[in-house]
Motif scaffolding. Structure first.
Motif, PDB file in Angstrom:
ATOM      1  N   LYS A  27      60.773  55.143  65.420  1.00  0.00           N
ATOM      2  CA  LYS A  27      61.493  55.461  64.306  1.00  0.00           C
ATOM      3  C   LYS A  27      62.218  56.802  64.284  1.00  0.00           C
ATOM      4  CE  LYS A  27      59.224  52.151  61.382  1.00  0.00           C
ATOM      5  NZ  LYS A  27      58.272  52.015  60.252  1.00  0.00           N
ATOM      6  N   THR A  28      61.436  57.581  64.688  1.00  0.00           N
ATOM      7  CA  THR A  28      61.863  59.104  65.035  1.00  0.00           C
ATOM      8  C   THR A  28      62.833  59.615  65.940  1.00  0.00           C
ATOM      9  OG1 THR A  28      59.686  59.840  64.272  1.00  0.00           O
ATOM     10  CG2 THR A  28      60.909  61.606  65.204  1.00  0.00           C
ATOM     11  N   TYR A  29      62.979  58.771  67.123  1.00  0.00           N
ATOM     12  CA  TYR A  29      63.874  59.222  68.144  1.00  0.00           C
ATOM     13  C   TYR A  29      64.885  58.135  68.535  1.00  0.00           C
ATOM     14  CZ  TYR A  29      60.430  62.839  69.033  1.00  0.00           C
ATOM     15  OH  TYR A  29      59.845  64.050  68.793  1.00  0.00           O
ATOM     16  N   SER A  30      64.907  56.856  67.737  1.00  0.00           N
ATOM     17  CA  SER A  30      65.865  56.334  68.271  1.00  0.00           C
ATOM     18  C   SER A  30      67.381  56.669  67.190  1.00  0.00           C
ATOM     19  CB  SER A  30      65.708  54.672  67.509  1.00  0.00           C
ATOM     20  OG  SER A  30      65.623  54.706  66.067  1.00  0.00           O
ATOM     21  N   ARG A  31      68.478  56.061  67.920  1.00  0.00           N
ATOM     22  CA  ARG A  31      69.804  56.655  67.239  1.00  0.00           C
ATOM     23  C   ARG A  31      70.263  55.287  66.478  1.00  0.00           C
ATOM     24  NH1 ARG A  31      70.941  55.880  72.444  1.00  0.00           N
ATOM     25  NH2 ARG A  31      72.591  54.445  72.957  1.00  0.00           N
ATOM     26  N   ASP A  32      71.091  55.630  65.559  1.00  0.00           N
ATOM     27  CA  ASP A  32      71.835  54.555  64.678  1.00  0.00           C
ATOM     28  C   ASP A  32      73.195  54.482  65.439  1.00  0.00           C
ATOM     29  OD1 ASP A  32      73.107  52.787  63.112  1.00  0.00           O
ATOM     30  OD2 ASP A  32      72.010  53.673  61.442  1.00  0.00           O
ATOM     31  N   ASP A  33      73.591  53.553  66.581  1.00  0.00           N
ATOM     32  CA  ASP A  33      74.730  53.388  66.962  1.00  0.00           C
ATOM     33  C   ASP A  33      75.794  53.093  66.022  1.00  0.00           C
ATOM     34  OD1 ASP A  33      73.802  54.191  69.559  1.00  0.00           O
ATOM     35  OD2 ASP A  33      73.827  52.139  70.430  1.00  0.00           O
ATOM     36  N   ALA A  34      75.641  52.129  65.015  1.00  0.00           N
ATOM     37  CA  ALA A  34      76.498  51.609  64.115  1.00  0.00           C
ATOM     38  C   ALA A  34      77.024  52.699  63.158  1.00  0.00           C
ATOM     39  CB  ALA A  34      75.989  50.587  63.446  1.00  0.00           C
ATOM     40  N   LYS A  35      76.176  53.706  62.708  1.00  0.00           N
ATOM     41  CA  LYS A  35      76.355  54.719  61.967  1.00  0.00           C
ATOM     42  C   LYS A  35      77.039  55.942  62.871  1.00  0.00           C
ATOM     43  CE  LYS A  35      75.970  57.090  58.242  1.00  0.00           C
ATOM     44  NZ  LYS A  35      77.123  56.946  57.095  1.00  0.00           N
ATOM     45  N   ILE A  36      76.750  56.444  63.846  1.00  0.00           N
ATOM     46  CA  ILE A  36      77.407  56.970  64.667  1.00  0.00           C
ATOM     47  C   ILE A  36      79.073  56.501  64.967  1.00  0.00           C
ATOM     48  CG2 ILE A  36      77.641  57.918  67.211  1.00  0.00           C
ATOM     49  CD1 ILE A  36      74.438  58.013  66.933  1.00  0.00           C
ATOM     50  N   SER A  37      79.083  55.476  65.573  1.00  0.00           N
ATOM     51  CA  SER A  37      80.417  54.872  65.594  1.00  0.00           C
ATOM     52  C   SER A  37      81.251  54.834  64.674  1.00  0.00           C
ATOM     53  CB  SER A  37      80.459  53.562  66.507  1.00  0.00           C
ATOM     54  OG  SER A  37      79.989  52.486  65.692  1.00  0.00           O
ATOM     55  N   GLU A  38      80.674  54.385  63.287  1.00  0.00           N
ATOM     56  CA  GLU A  38      81.208  54.441  61.966  1.00  0.00           C
ATOM     57  C   GLU A  38      81.835  55.869  61.326  1.00  0.00           C
ATOM     58  OE1 GLU A  38      80.230  53.463  57.516  1.00  0.00           O
ATOM     59  OE2 GLU A  38      79.465  52.264  58.885  1.00  0.00           O
ATOM     60  N   THR A  39      80.876  56.682  61.832  1.00  0.00           N
ATOM     61  CA  THR A  39      81.331  58.075  61.553  1.00  0.00           C
ATOM     62  C   THR A  39      82.632  58.702  62.249  1.00  0.00           C
ATOM     63  OG1 THR A  39      79.031  58.709  60.652  1.00  0.00           O
ATOM     64  CG2 THR A  39      80.625  60.473  61.115  1.00  0.00           C
ATOM     65  N   ARG A  40      82.556  58.453  63.555  1.00  0.00           N
ATOM     66  CA  ARG A  40      83.550  58.817  64.291  1.00  0.00           C
ATOM     67  C   ARG A  40      85.198  58.030  64.061  1.00  0.00           C
ATOM     68  NH1 ARG A  40      84.225  62.875  67.131  1.00  0.00           N
ATOM     69  NH2 ARG A  40      82.482  62.988  68.515  1.00  0.00           N
ATOM     70  N   PHE A  41      84.832  56.854  63.687  1.00  0.00           N
ATOM     71  CA  PHE A  41      85.755  56.050  63.246  1.00  0.00           C
ATOM     72  C   PHE A  41      86.624  56.578  62.376  1.00  0.00           C
ATOM     73  CE2 PHE A  41      87.891  52.871  60.592  1.00  0.00           C
ATOM     74  CZ  PHE A  41      88.625  52.255  61.616  1.00  0.00           C
ATOM     75  N   ASP A  42      85.672  56.887  61.230  1.00  0.00           N
ATOM     76  CA  ASP A  42      86.081  57.496  60.061  1.00  0.00           C
ATOM     77  C   ASP A  42      86.854  58.979  60.340  1.00  0.00           C
ATOM     78  OD1 ASP A  42      85.148  55.406  58.418  1.00  0.00           O
ATOM     79  OD2 ASP A  42      83.484  56.512  57.634  1.00  0.00           O
ATOM     80  N   GLU A  43      86.440  59.722  60.976  1.00  0.00           N
ATOM     81  CA  GLU A  43      86.874  60.908  61.392  1.00  0.00           C
ATOM     82  C   GLU A  43      88.223  60.850  62.100  1.00  0.00           C
ATOM     83  OE1 GLU A  43      82.856  63.408  62.225  1.00  0.00           O
ATOM     84  OE2 GLU A  43      83.923  62.703  63.950  1.00  0.00           O
ATOM     85  N   ILE A  44      88.534  59.908  63.032  1.00  0.00           N
ATOM     86  CA  ILE A  44      89.648  59.404  63.759  1.00  0.00           C
ATOM     87  C   ILE A  44      90.668  59.241  62.690  1.00  0.00           C
ATOM     88  CG2 ILE A  44      90.689  58.133  65.305  1.00  0.00           C
ATOM     89  CD1 ILE A  44      88.013  58.089  66.887  1.00  0.00           C
ATOM     90  N   ILE A  45      90.312  58.098  61.984  1.00  0.00           N
ATOM     91  CA  ILE A  45      91.442  57.732  61.055  1.00  0.00           C
ATOM     92  C   ILE A  45      91.733  58.758  59.925  1.00  0.00           C
ATOM     93  CG2 ILE A  45      92.095  55.906  59.214  1.00  0.00           C
ATOM     94  CD1 ILE A  45      91.950  54.948  62.132  1.00  0.00           C
ATOM     95  N   GLU A  46      91.143  59.518  59.335  1.00  0.00           N
ATOM     96  CA  GLU A  46      91.341  60.527  58.648  1.00  0.00           C
ATOM     97  C   GLU A  46      92.193  61.651  59.146  1.00  0.00           C
ATOM     98  OE1 GLU A  46      89.134  64.054  55.749  1.00  0.00           O
ATOM     99  OE2 GLU A  46      87.793  62.453  56.560  1.00  0.00           O
ATOM    100  N   ALA A  47      92.070  61.993  60.421  1.00  0.00           N
ATOM    101  CA  ALA A  47      92.851  62.864  61.177  1.00  0.00           C
ATOM    102  C   ALA A  47      94.256  62.300  61.150  1.00  0.00           C
ATOM    103  CB  ALA A  47      92.197  63.398  62.521  1.00  0.00           C
ATOM    104  N   LEU A  48      94.246  60.768  61.619  1.00  0.00           N
ATOM    105  CA  LEU A  48      95.660  60.459  61.940  1.00  0.00           C
ATOM    106  C   LEU A  48      96.421  60.384  60.548  1.00  0.00           C
ATOM    107  CD1 LEU A  48      94.611  57.366  64.243  1.00  0.00           C
ATOM    108  CD2 LEU A  48      96.056  59.578  64.743  1.00  0.00           C
ATOM    109  N   ASN A  49      95.637  59.706  59.465  1.00  0.00           N
ATOM    110  CA  ASN A  49      96.313  59.945  58.253  1.00  0.00           C
ATOM    111  C   ASN A  49      96.775  61.077  57.452  1.00  0.00           C
ATOM    112  OD1 ASN A  49      96.120  56.872  57.937  1.00  0.00           O
ATOM    113  ND2 ASN A  49      94.142  56.936  56.807  1.00  0.00           N
TER     114      ASN A  49
END
Length: 178
Positions: A27-49
């Motif tokens: 629980k302490t050291y696992s990463r949340d790939d879904a959250k990481i990729s969703e955050t990056r996607f949001d950053e990309i789209i926001e920059a494009l928009n």
């Protein structure tokens, strides 16, 4: 009899501690790939928009920026190419984690099927999350935005056909060199 009870209690206690410590570690050291990729996607789209080329450029790793042929022109191309407000998104991702001695690399490939009010796109990127051997690799390695109708000819999960450092542009798209 008391020795047997004490031994049994000790074994159960040790097993409980051992099993719970694995759970705490995960629980302490696992990463949340879904959250990481969703955050990056949001950053990309926001920059494009927002037509914010500097923010988009800053998402790339130092090495990707060095090796990309025409990153500034490619960013402008994407900003002209991608249009519309998002109606729906379907996502898939693939994480890889490799370790060689003390060196560790973690990469996350994300594929988004995006429908906007103007078109349907595939937004694909390779995000290097960790590279202890070469920290200049951390950040976006590749970004590809194509129309969903071009999937069969222009998409292969960043394989031999489409992989490039920086931004993928279809071969028919012209670039200028200074």
């Amino acid at each position: 009899m008391n020795k047997n009870k004490l031994l049994l209690f000790t074994i159960i206690t040790l097993l409980t501690l051992a099993l719970s410590s694995c759970s705490l570690f995960y629980k302490t050291y696992s990463r949340d790939d879904a959250k990481i990729s969703e955050t990056r996607f949001d950053e990309i789209i926001e920059a494009l928009n927002n037509k914010d080329s500097e923010t988009l450029k800053a998402m790339f790793s130092s090495n990707a920026l060095k090796e990309a042929d025409n990153i500034d022109e490619d960013i402008e191309y994407l900003m002209d190419f991608y249009k519309g407000e998002i109606i729906s998104i379907e996502s898939a991702r693939e994480g890889s984690d490799s370790k060689d001695g003390d060196d560790r690399e973690i990469d996350l490939k994300t594929l988004n099927f995006v429908s906007t009010d103007e078109d349907e796109y595939i937004v694909f990127y390779i995000d290097n999350l960790t590279d202890t051997k070469d920290p200049d690799n951390v950040g976006l390695d590749m970004l590809q935005i194509i129309k969903q109708s071009d999937r069969k000819t222009q998409f292969d999960w960043g394989g031999d056909k489409t992989y490039c450092k920086g931004i993928y542009r279809p071969p028919t798209t012209e670039t200028t060199t200074d």
